[in-house]
Design an enzyme around this catalytic site. Structure first.
Site, short mmCIF file in Angstrom:
data_model
loop_
_atom_site.label_atom_id
_atom_site.label_comp_id
_atom_site.label_asym_id
_atom_site.label_seq_id
_atom_site.Cartn_x
_atom_site.Cartn_y
_atom_site.Cartn_z
N ASP A 88 0.85 -1.19 0.00
CA ASP A 88 0.00 0.00 0.00
C ASP A 88 0.88 1.23 0.00
O ASP A 88 1.82 1.33 0.79
CB ASP A 88 -0.92 0.01 1.22
CG ASP A 88 -1.93 1.14 1.10
OD1 ASP A 88 -2.75 1.09 0.17
OD2 ASP A 88 -1.87 2.08 1.92
N GLY A 524 -46.92 -21.17 5.79
CA GLY A 524 -47.94 -20.69 4.87
C GLY A 524 -47.38 -20.37 3.52
O GLY A 524 -46.23 -20.72 3.22
N ASP A 525 -48.17 -19.73 2.70
CA ASP A 525 -47.76 -19.34 1.37
C ASP A 525 -47.74 -17.81 1.33
O ASP A 525 -48.78 -17.18 1.48
CB ASP A 525 -48.78 -19.89 0.36
CG ASP A 525 -48.41 -19.54 -1.07
OD1 ASP A 525 -47.82 -18.46 -1.27
OD2 ASP A 525 -48.71 -20.35 -1.96
N PHE A 526 -46.56 -17.26 1.15
CA PHE A 526 -46.51 -15.81 1.28
C PHE A 526 -47.11 -15.06 0.12
O PHE A 526 -47.23 -13.85 0.15
CB PHE A 526 -45.12 -15.30 1.65
CG PHE A 526 -43.98 -15.73 0.77
CD1 PHE A 526 -42.84 -16.24 1.36
CD2 PHE A 526 -44.02 -15.58 -0.60
CE1 PHE A 526 -41.76 -16.62 0.58
CE2 PHE A 526 -42.95 -15.95 -1.37
CZ PHE A 526 -41.81 -16.49 -0.78
N ARG A 541 -32.89 -14.95 0.35
CA ARG A 541 -32.84 -15.75 -0.88
C ARG A 541 -34.23 -15.98 -1.48
O ARG A 541 -34.56 -17.08 -1.88
CB ARG A 541 -32.16 -17.10 -0.61
CG ARG A 541 -30.68 -16.97 -0.41
CD ARG A 541 -30.08 -18.32 -0.14
NE ARG A 541 -30.31 -19.22 -1.26
CZ ARG A 541 -29.39 -19.55 -2.15
NH1 ARG A 541 -28.19 -19.05 -2.06
NH2 ARG A 541 -29.67 -20.39 -3.12
O1 LIG Z 1 4.28 8.04 -8.57
C1 LIG Z 1 3.42 7.15 -8.40
N1 LIG Z 1 2.79 7.01 -7.20
C2 LIG Z 1 1.87 6.06 -7.00
C3 LIG Z 1 1.49 5.21 -8.02
C4 LIG Z 1 0.43 4.15 -7.87
O2 LIG Z 1 -0.51 4.55 -6.90
C5 LIG Z 1 -1.19 3.39 -6.40
C6 LIG Z 1 -1.27 3.48 -4.91
O3 LIG Z 1 -2.45 2.93 -4.44
P1 LIG Z 1 -2.53 1.59 -3.59
O4 LIG Z 1 -1.29 1.37 -2.82
O5 LIG Z 1 -3.78 1.64 -2.81
O6 LIG Z 1 -2.61 0.44 -4.68
P2 LIG Z 1 -3.74 0.15 -5.77
O7 LIG Z 1 -3.34 0.66 -7.09
O8 LIG Z 1 -5.08 0.56 -5.27
O9 LIG Z 1 -3.70 -1.42 -5.85
P3 LIG Z 1 -3.98 -2.47 -4.67
O10 LIG Z 1 -4.86 -3.52 -5.29
O11 LIG Z 1 -2.66 -3.00 -4.25
O12 LIG Z 1 -4.69 -1.77 -3.55
C7 LIG Z 1 -0.37 2.19 -6.85
O13 LIG Z 1 -1.03 1.53 -7.91
C8 LIG Z 1 0.91 2.81 -7.35
O14 LIG Z 1 1.50 2.04 -8.36
C9 LIG Z 1 2.12 5.37 -9.27
O15 LIG Z 1 1.82 4.63 -10.26
N2 LIG Z 1 3.07 6.33 -9.42
#
Ligand SMILES: O=c1[nH]cc([C@@H]2O[C@H](COP(=O)(O)OP(=O)(O)OP(=O)(O)O)[C@@H](O)[C@H]2O)c(=O)[nH]1
Length: 632
Positions: A88, A524-526, A541
């Site tokens: 992240d 019952g039958d709704f 469901r």
């Molecule tokens: O200069 C750059 N800075 C960041 C990025 C890209 O930004 C995203 C960051 O988002 P995240 O970590 O939440 O990742 P996601 O793309 O949402 O994919 P996940 O499925 O892992 O949550 C990331 O894609 C970086 O590559 C960039 O490209 N350049």
């Protein structure tokens, strides 16, 4: 590989990248790592105020992304990956965490904040080793780290800012810029790992792998038992939206993804799972074009999937799991005698069930004994509290024969009831009743309700003194009458119902002991019978399998019965808006008659026309999702 012996150590392992980011995929592919991509469904809405530092937030989010995938693969895809990698990336400026912008205005807010200043980019990375060798529950060895890179932006003119925003580049990038492309023009300097800014700190990753494989220092590896993994709510609660020390004023980081018009919504992220859900053939360091064949895990699993299902069905039908709840376990011959069945056939069945993780096999003196896994004891024994036995029998006796005629169903666009059961019948519950015609009246009642009951078991469970309303021979309308609280206020009623649903859908606690209302059974039958008066109606469901006119009859009736403030909880599998996921809903649709699968907004719209206003939508990832509405 000379350059990176560590990457080559991962060869032969099922490595999964729990990320939808094309940049992460490219970075890892370029160094020759072979992996599958399974984007995580974890929503990035952890409460930022709970973290002392922004990198802690990034690491925890990365961890939850990876764990979600590890768990989903184990349960949904029946395979445990060896390694799951999650990441992240966040940008921090003036003590605020910036994630991906949700729209152009948001991108503008982010970029103007970064203009002329230095900021930090943090990527949290998590490497999970899934250890299922012991035959017990899967253990996760979690190693995490983060990397910080400092970046300074030049002063950006309004014109430049907007031109960049209109290029579309900022939308799926942390902090609203892509340093690897046009965004590079905004940058004065970078201190630290460039790839960390792009989304994956490759150097730190390789060093960490080196530490793990040469060999790991015990202190750095946190061993986590599956049971002790913190379950993080992936549904945004209002609290998440309001709190957040590090979430900056005016920013929309914590908004519901479906409200975002620019950023990748959960639906998009989910839907991207399917096409990428296969083996990635890396281009490798040798060149960008050379494709190397890799084993197609996904296709191989699909090929065997029907056999695996049938092992579960046959073992359930033969009551193998009931027999093997014996604490000491039983030998093949003992099981064969009790079923009764041939010894050779029984041995094959038990061995296959062991390979699928449903049974355990161990040596006791000279003999080999089989017994249930904990999961089998909990869910497969027909008398267990959370038993899915009824649902499994329904799948075996009803759904399986129907799916044997799938080509016809597709050619003709109709349910294959006649071909499968020799009798025309247009409704699911009638068909369930059909196949139970051979049973005594008493058994028949039991079979119908058991099947539907265990399908609905994510919503409720039986307990002495609690009763469920049954209509049309299947217990699918649940009418709780709040005796202890004669009439909940409008707001309380809604909140309590959803909290109840959340508790019971998590399958953690004895469901009904959490419920503070009594439930009455009315048969019952709704469509024909009068509905009883209640404060909350639950349709579990029901709607997906009904034609429009029957939906109209039922919802009109419910609408008439409900006074303002009454609740209606609809439990179904919700499709995403693009109708790409979840797989379970789309597979279920193949066997349906006149109804259709819907998304949560579709249900919301439908219910609105009958005077019910949506209060809460819950995507559970379990058998059923839910939407709670209140009558206006
Ligand atoms: O200069 C750059 N800075 C960041 C990025 C890209 O930004 C995203 C960051 O988002 P995240 O970590 O939440 O990742 P996601 O793309 O949402 O994919 P996940 O499925 O892992 O949550 C990331 O894609 C970086 O590559 C960039 O490209 N350049």
């Amino acid at each position: 590989m000379v350059l990176n012996p560590v990457i080559s150590k991962l060869g032969g392992k099922l490595v999964v990248l729990a990320s939808a980011s094309p940049r992460r995929r490219e970075i890892l592919t370029n160094v020759g790592l072979r992996f599958e991509v399974v984007p995580s469904w974890f929503k990035e809405t952890l409460d930022k105020s709970l973290f002392k530092a922004p990198y802690e937030y990034a690491v925890e989010t990365a961890k939850q992304k990876a764990l979600e995938v590890a768990r989903r693969m184990q349960f949904k895809h029946l395979k445990t990956p060896d390694i799951v990698i999650g990441a992240d990336t966040v940008v921090t400026v003036d003590g605020c965490i910036l994630e991906k912008p949700v729209d152009k205005q948001d991108a503008y807010r982010m970029l103007s904040r970064l203009s002329g200043k230095e900021h930090s980019v943090y990527t949290g990375v998590v490497i999970i080793h899934c250890n299922s060798e012991s035959g017990e529950e899967v253990e996760y060895d979690i190693v995490d780290f983060y990397e910080e890179t400092k970046v300074r932006f030049a002063e950006l003119s309004e014109e430049m800012l907007w031109e960049y925003i209109h290029s579309g580049e900022p939308m799926d990038k942390a902090g609203g810029y892509g340093i690897q492309a046009l965004g590079g023009m905004l940058v004065e300097y970078v201190h630290g790992d460039f790839l960390n800014v792009v989304g994956f700190p490759l150097n730190h990753f390789c060093k960490t792998l080196g530490e793990i494989y040469n060999p790991p220092s015990k202190n750095e590896v946190k061993r986590v038992k599956y049971d002790s993994i913190p379950s993080v709510e992936t549904f945004e609660s209002p609290g998440d939206l309001e709190n957040g020390l590090l979430a900056c004023e005016g920013e929309r980081e914590a908004e519901e993804p479906d409200q975002k018009d620019g950023g990748k919504s959960e639906n998009e992220s989910r839907s991207s799972a399917s096409p990428q859900w296969g083996s990635v053939a890396p281009t490798g360091a040798q060149g960008q074009t050379g494709w190397k064949p890799v084993f197609p895990h996904r296709i191989a699993n699909l090929l065997d999937g029907f056999k695996a299902s049938k092992v579960l069905f046959a073992a359930s039908k033969l009551k193998v799991f009931d027999l093997l709840s014996h604490p000491e376990g039983l030998r093949v011959a003992e099981v064969a005698e009790k079923i009764p069945a041939s010894v050779v056939g029984t041995e094959r069945l038990l061995d296959a069930a062991v390979s699928l993780g449903l049974l355990e096999k161990s040596r006791q003196g000279d003999s080999v004994v089989f017994k249930n896994t904990e999961e089998a004891s909990r869910y497969l024994v027909s008398t267990s509290e959370y038993s899915l036995h009824g649902y499994i029998m329904h799948c075996n006796d009803h759904v399986w024969p129907l799916f044997g005629h799938l080509e016809h169903a597709i050619r003709e666009g109709t349910s294959q009831n006649e071909r499968a059961f020799g009798k025309k019948s247009d409704r699911l519950f009638e068909r369930v009743a059909d196949i139970t015609n051979l049973l005594s009246k008493q058994q028949r009642k039991g079979r119908c309700s058991k099947a539907m009951w265990s399908i609905c078991s994510t919503l409720c469970s039986t307990q002495e003194g609690t009763l469920i309303a049954r209509f049309r021979a299947a217990c699918t309308v649940i009418v709780p009458s709040c005796k202890r609280k004669p009439r909940l206020s409008r707001c309380n009623s809604a909140r309590n119902a959803m909290q109840t649903f959340e508790k019971i859908s998590q399958r953690k606690k004895p469901y009904m002991s959490q419920v503070d209302f009594d439930v009455n059974v009315i048969t019952g039958d709704f469509f024909k019978d009068d509905l009883p008066k209640a404060d909350l109606y639950i349709l579990a469901r029901i709607l997906h399998d009904l034609p429009e006119e029957k939906i109209h009859i039922l919802l009109s009736k419910l609408s008439k019965m409900c006074t303002p403030g009454c609740g209606l909880l609809v439990a179904e599998i919700f499709l995403d808006e693009e109708r790409k996921v979840p797989c379970r809903a789309l597979l279920q649709a193949l066997g349906m008659c006149e109804g259709s699968q819907r998304s949560a907004p579709d249900y919301s719209q439908l219910l609105k026309t009958y005077g019910f206003t949506e209060v809460h939508v819950k995507h559970t990832g379990n058998f059923l999702d839910a939407i709670l509405c209140v009558k206006q």
